[in-house]
Design a protein around this motif. Sequence first.
Motif, PDB file in Angstrom:
ATOM      1  N   ALA A  28       0.805  -1.204   0.000  1.00 59.05           N
ATOM      2  CA  ALA A  28       0.000   0.000   0.000  1.00 59.05           C
ATOM      3  C   ALA A  28       0.844   1.262   0.000  1.00 59.05           C
ATOM      4  O   ALA A  28       0.305   2.361   0.056  1.00 59.05           O
ATOM      5  CB  ALA A  28      -0.920  -0.002   1.226  1.00 59.05           C
ATOM      6  N   LEU A  29       2.149   1.133  -0.067  1.00 64.94           N
ATOM      7  CA  LEU A  29       3.014   2.300   0.037  1.00 64.94           C
ATOM      8  C   LEU A  29       3.397   2.845  -1.321  1.00 64.94           C
ATOM      9  O   LEU A  29       2.730   3.711  -1.869  1.00 64.94           O
ATOM     10  CB  LEU A  29       4.254   1.935   0.868  1.00 64.94           C
ATOM     11  N   ASP A  30       4.480   2.374  -1.889  1.00 62.88           N
ATOM     12  CA  ASP A  30       4.970   2.897  -3.141  1.00 62.88           C
ATOM     13  C   ASP A  30       4.880   1.824  -4.208  1.00 62.88           C
ATOM     14  O   ASP A  30       4.269   0.790  -4.011  1.00 62.88           O
ATOM     15  CB  ASP A  30       6.427   3.355  -2.978  1.00 62.88           C
ATOM     16  N   PRO A 110      -0.365   0.515  -6.343  1.00 64.56           N
ATOM     17  CA  PRO A 110      -1.783   0.761  -6.029  1.00 64.56           C
ATOM     18  C   PRO A 110      -2.197   2.211  -6.218  1.00 64.56           C
ATOM     19  O   PRO A 110      -3.361   2.493  -6.481  1.00 64.56           O
ATOM     20  CB  PRO A 110      -1.889   0.350  -4.558  1.00 64.56           C
ATOM     21  N   ALA A 111      -1.262   3.139  -6.086  1.00 66.22           N
ATOM     22  CA  ALA A 111      -1.604   4.558  -6.199  1.00 66.22           C
ATOM     23  C   ALA A 111      -1.971   4.949  -7.623  1.00 66.22           C
ATOM     24  O   ALA A 111      -2.841   5.792  -7.849  1.00 66.22           O
ATOM     25  CB  ALA A 111      -0.438   5.415  -5.702  1.00 66.22           C
ATOM     26  N   THR A 112      -1.314   4.347  -8.583  1.00 65.86           N
ATOM     27  CA  THR A 112      -1.541   4.705  -9.985  1.00 65.86           C
ATOM     28  C   THR A 112      -2.235   3.612 -10.792  1.00 65.86           C
ATOM     29  O   THR A 112      -2.761   3.867 -11.875  1.00 65.86           O
ATOM     30  CB  THR A 112      -0.206   5.026 -10.672  1.00 65.86           C
ATOM     31  N   GLY A 113      -2.217   2.386 -10.281  1.00 65.68           N
ATOM     32  CA  GLY A 113      -2.760   1.259 -11.031  1.00 65.68           C
ATOM     33  C   GLY A 113      -1.801   0.703 -12.061  1.00 65.68           C
ATOM     34  O   GLY A 113      -2.144  -0.224 -12.789  1.00 65.68           O
ATOM     35  N   ASP A 114      -0.576   1.250 -12.124  1.00 66.11           N
ATOM     36  CA  ASP A 114       0.408   0.771 -13.087  1.00 66.11           C
ATOM     37  C   ASP A 114       1.061  -0.515 -12.600  1.00 66.11           C
ATOM     38  O   ASP A 114       1.140  -0.782 -11.400  1.00 66.11           O
ATOM     39  CB  ASP A 114       1.496   1.828 -13.314  1.00 66.11           C
ATOM     40  N   GLY A 115       1.572  -1.306 -13.546  1.00 66.43           N
ATOM     41  CA  GLY A 115       2.269  -2.526 -13.171  1.00 66.43           C
ATOM     42  C   GLY A 115       2.405  -3.471 -14.342  1.00 66.43           C
ATOM     43  O   GLY A 115       2.264  -3.088 -15.504  1.00 66.43           O
TER      44      GLY A 115
END
Length: 266
Positions: A28-30, A110-115
């Motif tokens: 949940a962090l970076d 999680p902050a951007t949804g990127d991955g």
Amino acid sequence: MQNDVATTRSYPKLAPMMRAIMLCSPLALDTVEIASLEMAGVSAAVTGDVTMAKATGEIGVLVESGMPVYLGDRITTTSRSGMQILLLDETVFTIGPNSDIAIDEFVYDPATGDGRIVADMARGVMRFVTGKIPLNNPSSMDINLPVGSIGIRGTIGLIRSVSVEEANQIMPGSFDTSTPENANQQVFMAVNQGPGLARNDTTSRPGAFAVTDQNGNSENITGENFGVFVSGTVVTEPARFPQGVATFDFSTNLVRTASRRTNDDR
């Protein structure tokens, strides 16, 4: 829609499980590369004897709903078993009988949804519903097969290993059977079950994926219920598959996590 379990967004009982995983880990962090933590998601809707092992051929442990799924874990089902893998970006893999599947790579912010998601499917049948990662980046999810690969561009799809004979029964003339080698080659079927380019709204990405064999031959599937067969040297031209072939009933191989849909809802 076929009679199986959809995404975690449709099942409030599963959503708290996913939130708990997120809150109890550094995810949940970076930006998170799960390779360091190794956890990619959680098991759900497990029925029958499903095993999870670190390598092909190892004796695995029996899987229960709620168990974490780590990178490289090979999920193997029997003829009477099945399960779901709920990834942390809400991508869902529904795994049917006689299947062998692993999550090889999972990177998620999680902050951007990127991955990025990379899965490996050795055999069997699997339905996927893409989550946040493919939604944000339509080239960020791949499924590797023994005969090639599938690049997911954000959709709902069905992948199934079939025999050459089965493929030719569905789409006559798809494969040459003049030699034993050709007649016995491994073949996978890939069907787009999501809204195609011709039927899409403003809130969802048109369903599409690209299928490539080991020789680099590739076909793009953009139509709803359109699909291809792929072997090590052949990718057939996209064609509309019969409804009975383009879907798979997972209901007998999954523990239902929500009330059954009626026939009118399918």
